[in-house]
Scaffold this motif. Structure first.
Motif, mmCIF file in Angstrom:
data_model
loop_
_atom_site.group_PDB
_atom_site.id
_atom_site.type_symbol
_atom_site.label_atom_id
_atom_site.label_comp_id
_atom_site.label_asym_id
_atom_site.label_seq_id
_atom_site.Cartn_x
_atom_site.Cartn_y
_atom_site.Cartn_z
ATOM 1 N N ALA A 80 0.835 -1.202 0.000
ATOM 2 C CA ALA A 80 0.000 0.000 0.000
ATOM 3 C C ALA A 80 0.868 1.249 0.000
ATOM 4 C CB ALA A 80 -0.932 -0.005 1.221
ATOM 5 N N LEU A 81 1.942 1.208 0.787
ATOM 6 C CA LEU A 81 2.832 2.370 0.845
ATOM 7 C C LEU A 81 3.557 2.571 -0.482
ATOM 8 C CD1 LEU A 81 4.215 4.660 2.381
ATOM 9 C CD2 LEU A 81 5.931 3.011 3.149
ATOM 10 N N ALA B 250 1.159 4.021 -2.811
ATOM 11 C CA ALA B 250 0.888 5.422 -2.460
ATOM 12 C C ALA B 250 2.019 6.324 -2.927
ATOM 13 C CB ALA B 250 0.695 5.550 -0.953
ATOM 14 N N ASP C 115 0.406 17.520 -5.321
ATOM 15 C CA ASP C 115 0.233 17.517 -3.869
ATOM 16 C C ASP C 115 1.528 17.148 -3.145
ATOM 17 O OD1 ASP C 115 -2.367 18.163 -4.235
ATOM 18 O OD2 ASP C 115 -3.156 16.136 -3.967
ATOM 19 N N TYR C 116 2.278 16.213 -3.713
ATOM 20 C CA TYR C 116 3.462 15.708 -3.025
ATOM 21 C C TYR C 116 4.680 15.744 -3.949
ATOM 22 C CZ TYR C 116 -0.442 13.605 -0.362
ATOM 23 O OH TYR C 116 -1.603 13.385 0.336
ATOM 24 N N PRO C 117 5.132 16.929 -4.308
ATOM 25 C CA PRO C 117 6.212 17.016 -5.306
ATOM 26 C C PRO C 117 7.498 16.304 -4.881
ATOM 27 C CG PRO C 117 5.810 19.139 -4.232
ATOM 28 C CD PRO C 117 4.692 18.240 -3.829
ATOM 29 N N THR C 118 7.886 16.464 -3.635
ATOM 30 C CA THR C 118 9.162 15.883 -3.214
ATOM 31 C C THR C 118 9.080 14.359 -3.139
ATOM 32 O OG1 THR C 118 9.228 17.841 -1.777
ATOM 33 C CG2 THR C 118 11.078 16.321 -1.665
ATOM 34 N N ILE C 119 7.999 13.860 -2.583
ATOM 35 C CA ILE C 119 7.807 12.406 -2.539
ATOM 36 C C ILE C 119 7.820 11.850 -3.949
ATOM 37 C CG2 ILE C 119 6.107 10.598 -2.115
ATOM 38 C CD1 ILE C 119 5.229 12.092 0.381
ATOM 39 N N LEU D 58 11.283 11.796 -5.412
ATOM 40 C CA LEU D 58 12.178 10.786 -4.826
ATOM 41 C C LEU D 58 11.761 9.378 -5.214
ATOM 42 C CD1 LEU D 58 12.852 12.228 -1.264
ATOM 43 C CD2 LEU D 58 14.516 11.845 -3.094
ATOM 44 N N ARG E 103 13.365 5.741 -4.375
ATOM 45 C CA ARG E 103 14.505 5.917 -3.474
ATOM 46 C C ARG E 103 14.067 5.942 -2.017
ATOM 47 N NH1 ARG E 103 17.716 10.704 -6.459
ATOM 48 N NH2 ARG E 103 15.583 11.209 -7.029
ATOM 49 N N LEU E 104 12.788 6.267 -1.790
ATOM 50 C CA LEU E 104 12.282 6.315 -0.420
ATOM 51 C C LEU E 104 12.243 4.931 0.227
ATOM 52 C CD1 LEU E 104 9.421 8.903 -0.880
ATOM 53 C CD2 LEU E 104 11.269 9.103 0.772
ATOM 54 N N PRO F 144 2.215 3.420 7.690
ATOM 55 C CA PRO F 144 1.067 4.248 7.309
ATOM 56 C C PRO F 144 1.236 4.735 5.874
ATOM 57 C CG PRO F 144 2.165 5.077 9.308
ATOM 58 C CD PRO F 144 3.071 4.088 8.674
ATOM 59 N N SER F 145 0.119 4.976 5.211
ATOM 60 C CA SER F 145 0.203 5.491 3.842
ATOM 61 C C SER F 145 -0.983 6.383 3.526
ATOM 62 C CB SER F 145 0.283 4.324 2.846
ATOM 63 O OG SER F 145 -0.868 3.504 2.953
ATOM 64 N N LEU G 15 1.281 11.146 4.390
ATOM 65 C CA LEU G 15 2.097 11.532 3.232
ATOM 66 C C LEU G 15 2.381 13.034 3.230
ATOM 67 C CD1 LEU G 15 0.736 9.364 0.266
ATOM 68 C CD2 LEU G 15 2.787 9.017 1.650
ATOM 69 N N GLU H 49 6.007 14.628 3.175
ATOM 70 C CA GLU H 49 6.317 15.613 2.137
ATOM 71 C C GLU H 49 6.895 16.888 2.751
ATOM 72 O OE1 GLU H 49 6.189 15.638 -1.154
ATOM 73 O OE2 GLU H 49 6.579 17.785 -1.407
ATOM 74 N N LEU I 168 10.431 16.277 4.027
ATOM 75 C CA LEU I 168 11.327 16.131 2.874
ATOM 76 C C LEU I 168 11.622 17.481 2.235
ATOM 77 C CD1 LEU I 168 9.994 12.901 1.108
ATOM 78 C CD2 LEU I 168 12.252 13.217 2.151
ATOM 79 N N GLN J 102 15.256 19.279 1.789
ATOM 80 C CA GLN J 102 15.707 19.772 0.494
ATOM 81 C C GLN J 102 16.135 21.236 0.604
ATOM 82 O OE1 GLN J 102 12.770 20.008 -2.743
ATOM 83 N NE2 GLN J 102 14.125 18.651 -3.933
ATOM 84 N N ALA K 174 15.884 10.780 1.564
ATOM 85 C CA ALA K 174 14.991 9.631 1.432
ATOM 86 C C ALA K 174 15.167 8.677 2.605
ATOM 87 C CB ALA K 174 15.248 8.904 0.116
ATOM 88 N N TRP K 175 16.402 8.427 3.001
ATOM 89 C CA TRP K 175 16.629 7.525 4.137
ATOM 90 C C TRP K 175 16.528 8.261 5.470
ATOM 91 C CZ3 TRP K 175 20.982 3.362 3.166
ATOM 92 C CH2 TRP K 175 20.614 2.589 2.045
#
Lengths: 234, 234
Positions: A177-178, A181, A189-193, A196, A199-200, B118-119, B124, B128, B131, B135, B145-146
């Motif tokens: 699920a993650l 997602a 909504d989630y540009p950085t996620i 990445l 890589r997350l 969680p997702s 999220l 975000e 993150l 950045q 990411a890590w």
DNA sequence: ACCTGAACACCGTTCAAGT
DNA sequence: ACCTGAACACCGTTCAAGT
């Protein structure tokens, strides 16, 4: 083969007297055989051929029982040092990994370690070991004192995380699920996620674990602790 | 004041149809009023005037229910940025502290956050946010990411630790037992512990929290991630 | 002091049966 | 398909009563 009939007067073997040690030893045996989930007051009582109420003479509650088992298990943490003394960081990684490995097998104990400030001899020996390695690495005393906490908290919670997921069926579903997602995260909504992406969730657990520990060690080496505040520090 | 009798044919208000949303909303209400411990299948069922079995049509199990409540709560994490943009680290500390504060009130949710990846949308959004601050701080993408993982793991487990202790009576006993163990630690068996003494348990929770976060941030800034291993990374 | 049976007040989940 | 009562298989802890 010795016969079950001994010199005692009755035929059935004498029921051994209850004692805290006996209860803890039974707890240990049951845990090894069937996991910590089976280490319940009721189960232990039936194992000792009595009712659950009887155990309350010797232990205050289930948490105390689990704490006792925990310290026993911590006796198995690998505290062997690497050959060359300048590899203190490697030794810390290794012993934390060993600690985590033990708790992953018994996530209930990891929970115990997180929640009930342990203070048993084996726990102290482990703390002592890590502190001595930090000292060897030239980390100032004040930072070691706070840093060891962070290292153990990290190792404990990683164990709780992975251990619990291991024994729960739906763990794989959550992981998927993650991943979904993350892949579907809208760039709006989630540009950085979304940038990445994979890589997350890259890297093996062991790689991430080691990197995390090295991050903490590097941070401890460069981050001064604040001056004690003027108010009573407690 | 409106009378309870509405235009429906029966006198008693029509029992609303069951639905996943209705169940989750009830869970939220019960949690706010009486804590997550009361959010059980049986309690929710009785709240919805039905039997526990009925809920299994809409949710798979209790864990799924708690995960849904968790994401809702994460909508309240403070994601406001500090004025000057070069204080990205302060903003990270602040939002993690806010996150931890929310979970300390409901340690069961902290447990959920640790165990079930969680997702949800609010989770999220929080990831975000962190993150994007990393950045802003110039942290290379791979390390962000890590690193975000480590930051959230830390904040979650601190919440689980303190939150659970808060709601268990014996917490103070444990604290005392540890303090005693440290003070009584023999200089022979535990030289480093004994030398550090009270410094091991010094500082306020907030001071330690902030230092821990800054340690992680400093470490992330200086610790390169390993090259992806040649084998499949999963 | 130590031990016990029985009770109190709960859990999550499954299943056969109904609508 | 949705809903339900009842059951299965448990919990931790307390308490009055016994030895």
């Amino acid at each position: 083969m010795q016969t079950a009939q001994r010199s005692s007067r009755r035929e059935r073997p004498a029921k051994p007297a209850l004692s805290r040690d006996g209860i803890v030893a039974t707890a240990q045996r049951v845990m090894r055989a069937e996991g910590l989930e089976q280490v319940t007051m009721r189960r232990l009582a039936s194992e000792l051929d009595t009712g659950p109420a009887s155990l309350y003479v010797y232990v205050q509650n289930t948490a105390e029982l689990h704490a006792a088992v925990l310290d026993e298990m911590l006796g198995h943490v690998d505290l062997s040092s690497t050959s060359s003394s300048d590899q203190w960081a490697d030794s810390i990684v290794a012993s934390l990994w060993s600690y985590t490995g033990i708790l992953v097998e018994h996530p209930g104990l990891a929970r115990s370690a997180l929640v009930t400030r342990p203070s048993g001899p084996n726990y102290l020996a482990f703390v002592e070991w890590v502190l001595s390695l930090l000292q060897l690495g030239g980390v100032p005393a004040e930072r070691s004192a706070w840093g060891v906490d962070l290292l153990l908290l990290f190792a404990t919670s990683i164990a709780l995380e992975h251990g619990t997921r291991r024994q729960v069926m739906d763990a794989h579903d959550d992981e998927e699920a993650l991943a979904r997602a993350i892949q579907q995260a809208s760039a709006e909504d989630y540009p950085t996620i979304s940038a990445l992406g994979d890589r997350l969730i890259s890297g093996s657990p062991r790689e991430r674990f080691e990197w995390h520990v090295r991050v903490i060690l590097a941070g401890v080496a460069t981050t001064p602790v604040p001056k004690p505040s003027p108010q009573a520090p407690r």
